[in-house]
Write a protein that holds these residues in place. Structure first.
Motif, PDB file in Angstrom:
ATOM      1  N   UNK A   1       0.728  -1.269  -0.025  1.00 13.83           N
ATOM      2  CA  UNK A   1      -0.063  -0.243  -0.138  1.00 13.83           C
ATOM      3  C   UNK A   1       0.327   0.998   0.182  1.00 13.83           C
ATOM      4  N   UNK A   2       2.166   1.194   0.114  1.00 13.89           N
ATOM      5  CA  UNK A   2       3.159   2.366   0.354  1.00 13.89           C
ATOM      6  C   UNK A   2       3.080   2.942  -1.549  1.00 13.89           C
ATOM      7  N   UNK A   3       3.882   4.161  -0.917  1.00  7.94           N
ATOM      8  CA  UNK A   3       4.170   5.005  -2.095  1.00  7.94           C
ATOM      9  C   UNK A   3       2.830   5.418  -3.384  1.00  7.94           C
ATOM     10  N   UNK A   4       3.351   6.543  -3.814  1.00 12.09           N
ATOM     11  CA  UNK A   4       2.948   6.669  -5.281  1.00 12.09           C
ATOM     12  C   UNK A   4       2.720   6.515  -6.708  1.00 12.09           C
ATOM     13  N   UNK A   5       2.128   6.452  -7.766  1.00  6.25           N
ATOM     14  CA  UNK A   5       2.971   5.937  -9.034  1.00  6.25           C
ATOM     15  C   UNK A   5       3.426   5.657  -9.259  1.00  6.25           C
ATOM     16  N   UNK A   6       4.499   7.257  -8.824  1.00  8.52           N
ATOM     17  CA  UNK A   6       6.109   7.671  -9.164  1.00  8.52           C
ATOM     18  C   UNK A   6       7.174   6.198  -8.820  1.00  8.52           C
ATOM     19  N   UNK A   7       7.177   5.390  -7.508  1.00  3.22           N
ATOM     20  CA  UNK A   7       7.835   5.215  -6.714  1.00  3.22           C
ATOM     21  C   UNK A   7       8.649   4.649  -7.447  1.00  3.22           C
ATOM     22  N   UNK A   8       8.770   3.849  -8.459  1.00  2.77           N
ATOM     23  CA  UNK A   8      10.111   3.040  -9.024  1.00  2.77           C
ATOM     24  C   UNK A   8      11.145   4.296  -9.235  1.00  2.77           C
ATOM     25  N   UNK A   9      10.203   5.280  -9.756  1.00  2.70           N
ATOM     26  CA  UNK A   9      11.436   5.950 -10.535  1.00  2.70           C
ATOM     27  C   UNK A   9      12.090   6.689  -9.253  1.00  2.70           C
ATOM     28  N   UNK A  10      10.845   7.650  -8.661  1.00  5.34           N
ATOM     29  CA  UNK A  10      11.727   8.295  -7.360  1.00  5.34           C
ATOM     30  C   UNK A  10      12.771   7.184  -6.608  1.00  5.34           C
ATOM     31  N   UNK A  11      12.975   5.728  -6.621  1.00  3.49           N
ATOM     32  CA  UNK A  11      14.337   4.750  -5.710  1.00  3.49           C
ATOM     33  C   UNK A  11      15.401   5.472  -7.146  1.00  3.49           C
ATOM     34  N   UNK A  12      15.248   5.300  -7.964  1.00  8.17           N
ATOM     35  CA  UNK A  12      16.494   5.508  -9.167  1.00  8.17           C
ATOM     36  C   UNK A  12      16.692   7.063  -9.340  1.00  8.17           C
ATOM     37  N   UNK A  13      16.037   7.945  -9.303  1.00 12.52           N
ATOM     38  CA  UNK A  13      16.008   9.638  -8.846  1.00 12.52           C
ATOM     39  C   UNK A  13      16.983   9.683  -7.382  1.00 12.52           C
ATOM     40  N   UNK A  14      16.180   9.339  -6.114  1.00 14.64           N
ATOM     41  CA  UNK A  14      16.350   9.725  -5.256  1.00 14.64           C
ATOM     42  C   UNK A  14      15.311  10.321  -4.228  1.00 14.64           C
ATOM     43  N   UNK A  15      14.236  10.704  -5.318  1.00  9.54           N
ATOM     44  CA  UNK A  15      13.694  11.474  -4.468  1.00  9.54           C
ATOM     45  C   UNK A  15      12.693  11.210  -5.493  1.00  9.54           C
ATOM     46  N   UNK A  16      11.238  12.484  -4.705  1.00  5.68           N
ATOM     47  CA  UNK A  16       9.724  12.591  -4.973  1.00  5.68           C
ATOM     48  C   UNK A  16       9.882  12.657  -6.216  1.00  5.68           C
TER      49      UNK A  16
END
Length: 460
Positions: free
Chosen positions: A443-458
């Motif tokens: 249930x955690x994270x916004x739709x762009x979560x995997x992108x955030x992990x790669x980019x290091x930011x929301x």
């Protein structure tokens, strides 16, 4: 910051906890670390040798897998786990549960865990805090609510939890829900009582030799801090608490209000990396949306075929295939997501019982086999490709993957989404030591979560 007194801030550990799954364990670790309380999450019972490497730690967790286990497994495994944590001497011993209270009498019984755990502490009550406003979880008059896309739902009407494939929530009143799992007395300090001057007297009146569970409403920051104050000041000779990370947030709020901690320092922003690898065993619609986002934004998304993966003769070939696809994608500079399902309506989910039966497995055994398959994919990808950061989505999958990688402990090194921090792995294996890993609940994270992990930011 005011100088703490010995009564307010005891020497040694402040809290020790057992997490009912790995993603929840990192959620609890993040809550403490972000508040400025140094925290270590162990993947096996903490040893003096391991803890000696982290002399400043004030909170220690032990990541477990009880959320997907039956009562007999809990009877066998939890006493030793709780004993190892109680021996550390922290005044609060926690059984960390999911903030959506995933449980039933047959699977992940929180009631059974409480009945085992209270024996390891001397307190006359067992406080329970489930509400966690930062995670958009709220408890009012004993009923649990959660928001989805800005809309609040009573948990028995929640679009995901009411249809959970293993532990569907058909009762939002946690007293009723927990009462199906234990014969122990269950009481409540509601938000009106909590805000009054009589909350302490009520705790003392409710306590007894039978060690009742006392649920505490948390609806907002005011009740959060009040709940933390109540637990901390009424900890006595030590209490056992089955709670979500709401307990960590509540204690930190009280410690800040008391001057024992500075204003929440937060976590460092994670640095960007070029490529990540992710595996997902989550059936959540939230994770499904994140997989769709990844597909639409340049990730290679690959399905692990469950019929093949669970087949005792062809399972190895399906793992080989998924590993080959993932390594090839990483080799061309493309991030990868290997998943077993894409939302609760995925045919792989709807047909899972039949798939398990055709493989000669129970549903629970098949689910663990899927997690083990994803773990094998991740292990072999890390052995064959140069990666510094990986993601695992799904509580059961996270446990299987982290265990398969030979990781001894985790610590938080950066913030990403509430409940899913960036962690550093500690391992005796040089290729795993220092690996950056994110363990994400469904249930955690916004739709762009995997992108955030790669980019290091929301990402917006």
């Amino acid at each position: 910051m005011n100088a703490p007194t010995s009564n307010d801030w005891p020497a040694g550990l402040l809290l020790a906890y057992y997490g009912d799954d790995f993603t929840g364990s990192t959620d609890a670790m993040e809550a403490m670390a972000a508040a400025g309380v140094p925290t270590l999450l162990c993947l096996d019972k903490p040893t003096p040798e391991l803890l000696a490497r982290f002399p400043g730690v004030r909170c220690v967790g032990l990541a477990g897998s009880s959320r997907g286990r039956g009562p007999q497994w809990m009877n066998d495994a939890l006493p030793g786990a709780f004993a190892s944590l109680a021996a550390l001497g922290a005044p609060i011993l926690q059984y960390k549960v999911c903030s959506t209270f995933d449980s039933s009498p047959e699977t992940g019984s929180i009631g059974r865990a409480i009945d085992i755990g209270v024996k390891h502490m001397r307190g006359s009550w067992s406080p329970m805090i489930v509400g966690a406003p930062r995670l958009k979880r709220y408890q009012a008059f004993g009923n649990l609510f959660a928001t989805v896309d800005g809309v609040g739902y009573r948990l028995d009407r929640h679009p995901t939890m009411s249809r959970h494939p293993v532990t569907p929530m058909n009762e939002a009143d946690l007293r009723v829900h927990l009462g199906r799992q234990t014969a122990r007395r269950i009481e409540l300090i509601d938000m009106v009582q909590l805000r009054s001057l009589d909350a302490t007297a009520r705790v003392r009146a409710l306590g007894g030799d039978d060690t009742p569970v006392v649920m505490i409403d948390v609806l907002d920051e005011e009740t959060l801090a009040a709940a933390g104050k109540l637990v901390w000041e009424q900890r006595g000779e030590g209490v056992f608490s089955a709670s979500s990370s709401g307990l960590q947030y509540a204690l930190a709020a009280h410690w800040r209000a008391s001057g024992l901690l500075p204003e929440a320092p937060g976590l460092p922003t994670a640095r960007p990396v070029d490529v990540i690898a992710a595996v997902s065993g989550s059936c959540s619609p939230v994770t499904a949306g994140q997989i769709r986002w990844a597909r639409a934004n340049g990730f290679h998304v690959e399905r692990l075929d469950l019929r093949r993966a669970l087949d005792k003769h062809g399972g190895g070939a399906e793992i080989d295939r998924a590993v080959g696809v993932a390594v090839a994608a990483i080799g061309r500079g493309q991030s990868i997501v290997v998943h077993s399902a894409e939302g609760p309506d995925d045919p792989a989910v709807l047909e899972f019982n039949a798939t398990a039966e055709s493989a000669g497995l129970t549903r629970q055994d098949a689910a663990r086999r899927v997690g083990a398959g994803l773990a094998e994919v991740m292990r072999r990808v890390l052995d064959q490709a140069e990666l510094s950061r990986v993601v695992v989505a799904g509580g059961d999958s996270s446990g299987e993957v982290a265990s398969a990688l030979g990781i001894s402990a985790l610590s938080v090194i950066g913030g990403l989404a509430p409940g899913a921090p960036l962690c550093q792995a500690w391992s005796d294996l040089p290729r795993r030591d220092g690996l950056e890993i994110v363990l994400k609940g469904g249930q955690i994270g916004e739709a762009s979560f995997f992108g955030s992990v790669r980019a290091g930011a929301s990402l917006s």
